[in-house]
Structure formats: structure tokens, C-alpha cells
Scaffold this motif. Sequence first.
Motif, PDB file in Angstrom:
ATOM      1  N   GLY A 137       0.837  -1.186   0.000  1.00 19.94           N
ATOM      2  CA  GLY A 137       0.000   0.000   0.000  1.00 19.94           C
ATOM      3  C   GLY A 137       0.880   1.247   0.000  1.00 19.94           C
ATOM      4  O   GLY A 137       2.110   1.169  -0.029  1.00 19.94           O
ATOM      5  N   ARG A 170      -8.358  -0.872  -3.440  1.00 16.93           N
ATOM      6  CA  ARG A 170      -6.964  -1.094  -3.077  1.00 16.93           C
ATOM      7  C   ARG A 170      -6.465  -2.494  -3.398  1.00 16.93           C
ATOM      8  O   ARG A 170      -5.288  -2.677  -3.714  1.00 16.93           O
ATOM      9  CB  ARG A 170      -6.752  -0.807  -1.595  1.00 16.93           C
ATOM     10  N   ILE A 206      -2.926  -3.204  -5.021  1.00 15.08           N
ATOM     11  CA  ILE A 206      -1.836  -3.809  -4.263  1.00 15.08           C
ATOM     12  C   ILE A 206      -1.221  -4.969  -5.043  1.00 15.08           C
ATOM     13  O   ILE A 206       0.004  -5.099  -5.132  1.00 15.08           O
ATOM     14  CB  ILE A 206      -2.325  -4.258  -2.870  1.00 15.08           C
ATOM     15  N   ARG A 235       0.815  -3.703  -7.914  1.00  9.23           N
ATOM     16  CA  ARG A 235       2.121  -3.214  -7.461  1.00  9.23           C
ATOM     17  C   ARG A 235       3.073  -4.374  -7.176  1.00  9.23           C
ATOM     18  O   ARG A 235       4.259  -4.298  -7.481  1.00  9.23           O
ATOM     19  CB  ARG A 235       1.971  -2.338  -6.208  1.00  9.23           C
ATOM     20  N   GLN A 236       2.558  -5.446  -6.576  1.00 10.08           N
ATOM     21  CA  GLN A 236       3.392  -6.635  -6.343  1.00 10.08           C
ATOM     22  C   GLN A 236       3.923  -7.155  -7.675  1.00 10.08           C
ATOM     23  O   GLN A 236       5.112  -7.439  -7.822  1.00 10.08           O
ATOM     24  CB  GLN A 236       2.589  -7.738  -5.648  1.00 10.08           C
TER      25      GLN A 236
END
Length: 156
Positions: A2, A38, A42, A45-46
Motif C-alpha cells: 500500500g 486497493r 496492491i 504493485r506486487q
Amino acid sequence: MGLRSRLRLSKTIEKAWAPYTVAILGGGGLFTDAESWRAPYIWYRQAKLLRKLNIPYLIFGQSVGPLNSPWSRWFAKKTFLGAKAIHLRDEESISILKKWGIQNFTQGTDPALSWLQTQKERNLKKQNILLLSLRNWPGFKLKNWLELSKPINEWA
């Protein structure tokens, strides 16, 4: 992954991933914005970090949706497009990926349910255990918890 993690721990997260040669984004319904946008962000982004580190990733035992926000759909689609392999657990998820033009996936059962079936076939003796996983739901008041606890107490 986050915002707070990205600001404070991004180098730490990179170091944690660095020794690995493959990653699995696995289990369940990670790609939904039913509670918040989110979650798809998330996992995006990983996946983005894994690509940066040249670590291939698999998406395993997943369901997709609901994805109500255009941003959530974009994050999820980008994550799936970068995966080296995809294993989906339901027809609705397959339909979503096909709409996105993604064809490189397999379909199977939910690994957790497969494991439960295996345990059942072994005729293992069951224990009387009740496990609840509760989370803080915005807007869910004490009276809601009390109402929910009545049938749980009766069962227990």
C-alpha cells in the motif's frame, strides 16, 4: 504494497523478493474491488515489482471480480497480462479474462476445496471446531455483531 509500505519499505520489499526465482500470487479472490479499490492495486504493485526484478509470477487458484471501477479493471488486467501462467477457479473469471483478450489460462478447482475433498476421502475423524475470521467492516455496528453472534452461539 500500500501507499505507506511503498513510501517506507520499498527497498526492504525489493530485498525480500530478490533471492526468489518465481512467485505465486495465489489463493482466492484477490482481484475484486467489492470492499475497496486497493486490493487490485496492491496486487498490481506486487506484480510490477516482480517484473522490475525479473522474477516471473504465476496467478494460481484465483477468481476475478467483481471489478466495478475502471481503475480496478485496469490494475487487474495489467497484472494478469504479465503473468507467466494463470489458473482460474470459476467460469465468471474465465469470462472476464476472455473479454480482456487473455487466453493463456487453465481452469480447475479451488485448491482449498480440493484439499478438503482429499481429507474427506481419507475418512479422517472430524473435530468439532468452529473457526471464524472476522474483519473490521466500515459501517458494521455493534448491533450487527450481536445479531450475527446469536446463530453462532447457538451452533457452538
